[in-house]
Design a protein around this motif. Structure first.
Motif, PDB file in Angstrom:
ATOM      1  N   ASN A 405      21.982  29.989  49.993  1.00 36.83           N
ATOM      2  CA  ASN A 405      22.454  29.082  48.943  1.00 36.83           C
ATOM      3  C   ASN A 405      23.394  28.029  49.502  1.00 36.83           C
ATOM      4  O   ASN A 405      23.951  28.178  50.598  1.00 36.83           O
ATOM      5  N   ALA A 406      23.593  26.978  48.709  1.00 31.27           N
ATOM      6  CA  ALA A 406      24.569  25.942  49.045  1.00 31.27           C
ATOM      7  C   ALA A 406      25.967  26.536  49.041  1.00 31.27           C
ATOM      8  O   ALA A 406      26.263  27.465  48.285  1.00 31.27           O
ATOM      9  N   THR A 407      26.839  25.980  49.875  1.00 29.04           N
ATOM     10  CA  THR A 407      28.210  26.485  49.932  1.00 29.04           C
ATOM     11  C   THR A 407      29.241  25.434  49.527  1.00 29.04           C
ATOM     12  O   THR A 407      30.422  25.751  49.435  1.00 29.04           O
ATOM     13  N   ILE A 408      28.815  24.203  49.293  1.00 35.23           N
ATOM     14  CA  ILE A 408      29.726  23.174  48.794  1.00 35.23           C
ATOM     15  C   ILE A 408      29.308  22.839  47.375  1.00 35.23           C
ATOM     16  O   ILE A 408      28.171  22.423  47.134  1.00 35.23           O
ATOM     17  N   ALA A 418      25.064  19.036  50.253  1.00 36.47           N
ATOM     18  CA  ALA A 418      24.767  19.435  51.625  1.00 36.47           C
ATOM     19  C   ALA A 418      26.054  19.414  52.438  1.00 36.47           C
ATOM     20  O   ALA A 418      26.930  18.575  52.230  1.00 36.47           O
ATOM     21  N   ASP A 419      26.184  20.343  53.369  1.00 36.33           N
ATOM     22  CA  ASP A 419      27.398  20.450  54.177  1.00 36.33           C
ATOM     23  C   ASP A 419      27.670  19.148  54.915  1.00 36.33           C
ATOM     24  O   ASP A 419      26.842  18.647  55.658  1.00 36.33           O
ATOM     25  N   ARG A 420      28.871  18.591  54.690  1.00 38.68           N
ATOM     26  CA  ARG A 420      29.226  17.299  55.282  1.00 38.68           C
ATOM     27  C   ARG A 420      29.223  17.347  56.801  1.00 38.68           C
ATOM     28  O   ARG A 420      28.893  16.379  57.463  1.00 38.68           O
ATOM     29  N   ASN A 421      29.622  18.489  57.333  1.00 37.42           N
ATOM     30  CA  ASN A 421      29.784  18.594  58.781  1.00 37.42           C
ATOM     31  C   ASN A 421      28.572  19.218  59.474  1.00 37.42           C
ATOM     32  O   ASN A 421      28.619  19.486  60.662  1.00 37.42           O
ATOM     33  N   PHE A 452      12.714  33.960  32.599  1.00 34.07           N
ATOM     34  CA  PHE A 452      11.562  33.064  32.706  1.00 34.07           C
ATOM     35  C   PHE A 452      11.942  31.595  32.538  1.00 34.07           C
ATOM     36  O   PHE A 452      11.068  30.729  32.515  1.00 34.07           O
ATOM     37  N   GLU A 453      13.235  31.312  32.434  1.00 32.66           N
ATOM     38  CA  GLU A 453      13.676  29.912  32.438  1.00 32.66           C
ATOM     39  C   GLU A 453      13.398  29.308  33.813  1.00 32.66           C
ATOM     40  O   GLU A 453      13.392  30.008  34.831  1.00 32.66           O
ATOM     41  N   SER A 454      13.192  27.998  33.857  1.00 34.64           N
ATOM     42  CA  SER A 454      12.803  27.326  35.098  1.00 34.64           C
ATOM     43  C   SER A 454      13.971  26.537  35.674  1.00 34.64           C
ATOM     44  O   SER A 454      14.755  25.941  34.928  1.00 34.64           O
ATOM     45  N   GLN A 455      14.062  26.532  37.008  1.00 32.55           N
ATOM     46  CA  GLN A 455      15.125  25.792  37.689  1.00 32.55           C
ATOM     47  C   GLN A 455      14.616  25.307  39.048  1.00 32.55           C
ATOM     48  O   GLN A 455      13.713  25.896  39.652  1.00 32.55           O
ATOM     49  N   GLU A 456      15.235  24.206  39.532  1.00 37.27           N
ATOM     50  CA  GLU A 456      14.904  23.673  40.848  1.00 37.27           C
ATOM     51  C   GLU A 456      15.518  24.555  41.942  1.00 37.27           C
ATOM     52  O   GLU A 456      16.250  25.507  41.672  1.00 37.27           O
ATOM     53  N   TYR A 457      15.253  24.158  43.196  1.00 44.30           N
ATOM     54  CA  TYR A 457      15.864  24.800  44.361  1.00 44.30           C
ATOM     55  C   TYR A 457      16.686  23.772  45.137  1.00 44.30           C
ATOM     56  O   TYR A 457      16.422  22.562  45.087  1.00 44.30           O
ATOM     57  N   PHE A 458      17.661  24.283  45.858  1.00 43.09           N
ATOM     58  CA  PHE A 458      18.503  23.450  46.717  1.00 43.09           C
ATOM     59  C   PHE A 458      17.861  23.333  48.096  1.00 43.09           C
ATOM     60  O   PHE A 458      17.248  24.272  48.603  1.00 43.09           O
ATOM     61  N   SER A 459      17.999  22.163  48.717  1.00 37.15           N
ATOM     62  CA  SER A 459      17.457  21.967  50.056  1.00 37.15           C
ATOM     63  C   SER A 459      18.378  21.072  50.865  1.00 37.15           C
ATOM     64  O   SER A 459      18.884  20.062  50.363  1.00 37.15           O
ATOM     65  N   ASP A 460      18.599  21.462  52.119  1.00 31.11           N
ATOM     66  CA  ASP A 460      19.344  20.640  53.071  1.00 31.11           C
ATOM     67  C   ASP A 460      18.819  21.004  54.468  1.00 31.11           C
ATOM     68  O   ASP A 460      17.837  21.746  54.578  1.00 31.11           O
ATOM     69  N   PRO A 461      19.384  20.486  55.538  1.00 24.68           N
ATOM     70  CA  PRO A 461      18.817  20.771  56.874  1.00 24.68           C
ATOM     71  C   PRO A 461      18.869  22.233  57.297  1.00 24.68           C
ATOM     72  O   PRO A 461      18.201  22.617  58.255  1.00 24.68           O
ATOM     73  N   GLN A 462      19.673  23.080  56.619  1.00 26.95           N
ATOM     74  CA  GLN A 462      19.734  24.490  57.009  1.00 26.95           C
ATOM     75  C   GLN A 462      18.486  25.230  56.528  1.00 26.95           C
ATOM     76  O   GLN A 462      18.055  25.068  55.387  1.00 26.95           O
ATOM     77  N   TRP A 463      17.952  26.080  57.399  1.00 23.17           N
ATOM     78  CA  TRP A 463      16.764  26.852  57.037  1.00 23.17           C
ATOM     79  C   TRP A 463      16.782  28.168  57.808  1.00 23.17           C
ATOM     80  O   TRP A 463      17.444  28.288  58.831  1.00 23.17           O
TER      81      TRP A 463
END
Length: 660
Positions: A405-408, A418-421, A452-463
């Protein structure tokens, strides 16, 4: 330390000699985002975020080191000087004074009495419940003697007017940007620029300290320059403008005066007041952070008078008591019941202040972390349940498709950054908390449809749990797209499945879930390479069991289809009869790595329907395998019929607890 004396069932209390205990402070806040603290001697600070501090930032160690505090100096006609908060050198060892604090949710009164001068004072401060970023103070001075007494009051509020970063980084340079203006009612500080990590931009924020007394009367003048206020050879506990009449007279500035390039202070002097025996004199102060001078002036007009102050104070009490009445506690011990009112207030204060904005809570740069989002919701389920469903759904937008998950956390609901650093940081326990909170919500409401509610996902360079970096096609977005360029949506259930399944397969050599680079253990042994958490492995087992039960309840009550991205089948090995050996850490890691490789550029966009019973069976089998593993390997020594359970493995793979 004196014991609190509770005054009523609302939790209001009196604490005698409060100023004699180090480290005490009290929160002053509203839901509009004004966050302050105040000590029994007027210390503490005030701010609306990391970049806008009205008063100099303080941590707990500063509470006894900082001498410039909220106070009022009274110059008595016999030449005696008295600080209503005990702020002078002489009062540090003065035995003729008594002091204490009377307070309630969320108002605070400093009480002090000087037997020699036959004066007493009450300084009551609170933050209005309106959308105002300000605190309001009423100073009440009482003549306890038999003769009239004449005093010259000077109210002092520390001013800072910039980012907390500047406390050490460019403190002097940023003071050169200060423009401090004396107005009809007090001091306006408007730095020309905001000089912090956001860049160097033109500033429009106004920091103001304004006042009026009960005659009514405006200040006769101000001392807006901190160096001048203290004076050559003086200090905050013996400022020359208070102790030296000639020096004070030369430096009292009138309305229209402007000081450039100096540290500021809100020091407002009022006309001499003669207080008859048994009589009182009152002064009203508004100190806050405003978009412009006219808004600041309007705040003084709204609260700066006896009737206006009392109305706003009563509204404040009614508001907070209403909040706390949501959960009531009645026992045979009325003091315990009153104390529980303050326990009920803690989750609300944590939501307002986050991790960073009280003297003991100086973690990070403001805002909340991932755990905080979900733990706050646990409290909201009891305190403010009507808003929780939407908040839970918004929070899930911070989940990555790899189960992390995102941390900021952004300032708006459901906003993640997305993490600034570009630092790879993952916490192994983060996946556990959303399910725990949603579990309580569903157990409390029976609202299985939420899954069953719908939600997007978070994405940044971390994988791949921060083990890899990916190149994003949509570099300006934190939204996940599939391989067809479409925004990826998933059910609440799919989000929870990804978090639990990703953790389940991410195990170390002892087959417990691995510690990550962000976990608290990195402060002890930097355990991201070989560390494992047995304790949280057990918690994930509980989560998987609840998911299995929830899926069966859905099958029984609604028969709603369970639709997920087809890639999840890679993690549901028993559903597909892949026959993975759960006792083999390498086999489990290989499953996870194949999943990461398949979804590195986003999922395919193909969805499948899952069979409820087969899905529940897969999840239950995973849960039971963890339980058997912990029971079989977590206990360090059971030879005598008892033993110690190991909670962690350190970075060298050694047990952290148990018999050796």
């Amino acid at each position: 330390m004196s014991m609190c004396e509770y005054l009523n069932k609302r939790g209001d209390f009196y604490l005698k000699d409060a100023g004699s205990t180090s480290g005490l402070y009290f929160p002053l806040a509203n839901e509009a985002g004004y966050m302050a603290s105040i000590t029994p001697r007027g210390g503490g600070d005030a701010k609306i975020d990391q970049n806008h501090f009205l008063m100099p930032p303080v941590s707990v160690v500063d509470l006894h080191n900082t001498r410039l505090t909220r106070t009022a100096w009274l110059k008595i006609e016999n030449g005696q000087v008295w600080s209503v908060t005990g702020g002078s050198h002489e009062q540090k060892t003065h035995n003729a004074e008594t002091q204490g604090v009377k307070a309630g949710p969320l108002w605070h009164t400093i009480l002090r009495e000087n037997a020699e001068a036959q004066l007493s004072a009450e300084m009551t401060t609170f933050v209005p419940i309106d959308d105002v970023h300000a605190e309001v103070t009423r100073l009440l001075v009482r003549n306890a003697g038999e003769q009239p007494v004449r005093v010259v009051p000077t109210v002092v509020i520390p001013m800072y007017g910039r980012s907390a970063d500047s406390l050490r980084d460019h403190r002097h340079v940023t003071s050169l940007l200060n423009v401090t203006e004396v107005g009809t009612n007090g001091v306006y500080l408007t730095p020309t620029m905001s000089f912090d990590e956001r860049g160097h931009v033109r500033n429009t924020t106004v920091y103001a300290v304004l006042g009026a007394d009960s005659r009514p009367s405006t200040p006769v003048g101000c001392y807006p320059d901190l160096d001048v206020f203290i004076g050559e050879g003086g200090d905050a506990e013996r400022p020359r403008v208070i102790y030296d009449d000639e020096y004070a007279g030369k430096n009292l500035l009138q309305s229209g005066a402007v000081v450039h390039g100096s540290e500021a202070v809100g020091a407002l002097q009022f006309a001499p007041a003669e207080i008859p025996p048994g009589g009182t004199h009152e002064i009203y102060i508004v100190a806050g952070i405003f978009p412009d001078q006219s808004t600041a002036s309007a705040a003084l007009n709204a609260y700066g008078g006896a009737e206006k102050f009392e109305t706003a104070l009563q509204n404040n009490r009614t508001f907070w008591h209403g909040k706390l009445n949501t959960v009531a506690c009645t026992t045979a011990d009325p003091d315990f019941d009153s104390w529980m009112r303050w326990v009920s207030l803690q989750p609300i204060l944590r939501r307002i202040y986050g991790c960073s904005f009280l003297p003991h809570h100086d973690y990070g740069r403001g805002g909340r972390g991932w755990r905080d989002l979900w733990q706050d919701c646990l409290a909201l389920l009891l305190m403010e349940p009507e808003s929780v469903r939407e908040t839970l759904l918004q929070n899930l937008a911070g989940v990555r498709f790899d189960g992390t998950n995102a941390t900021i956390i952004g300032t708006r609901p459901g906003e993640f950054i997305a993490d600034r650093n570009n630092i790879s940081r993952v916490w192994m326990d983060h996946g556990a908390w959303p399910l725990l909170t949603i579990q309580l919500y569903i157990d409390q409401t029976g609202d299985l449809s939420f899954l069953f509610e719908s939600q997007e996902y978070f994405s940044d360079p971390q994988w791949a749990r921060a083990q890899q970096k990916i190149q994003q096609d949509h570099s300006d977005s934190t939204t996940l797209y599939n391989q067809n360029g479409e925004v990826v949506f998933g059910s609440v259930l799919e989000h929870l499945l990804l978090q639990q399944l990703s953790a389940f397969f991410h195990v170390g050599s002892h087959n417990s879930i691995r510690l990550e680079g962000g976990d608290w253990n990195d402060g002890l042994d930097m355990a991201a390479e070989g560390g494992e958490s047995v304790a949280f492995t057990g918690l994930y087992a509980s989560n998987l069991q609840w998911l299995a039960d929830a899926v069966l309840k859905v099958a029984k009550s609604t028969q709603r289809p369970i639709v997920v991205a087809q890639e999840l089948l890679m993690l549901l090995d028993h559903y597909t009869a892949s026959d993975i050996d759960y006792s083999n850490p390498k086999a489990k890691n290989d499953v996870l790595q194949r999943f990461f490789s398949a979804c590195k550029n986003g999922p395919s966009g193909v969805f499948i329907n899952l069979n409820h019973e087969k899905l529940a069976a897969d999840l239950k089998q995973k849960s039971e395998s963890i339980i058997a593993h912990v029971r079989g390997h977590g206990e360090s020594d059971a030879s005598k019929g008892y033993g110690w359970f190991n909670g962690y493995y350190d970075n060298s793979g050694r047990r952290d607890r148990g018999r050796f």
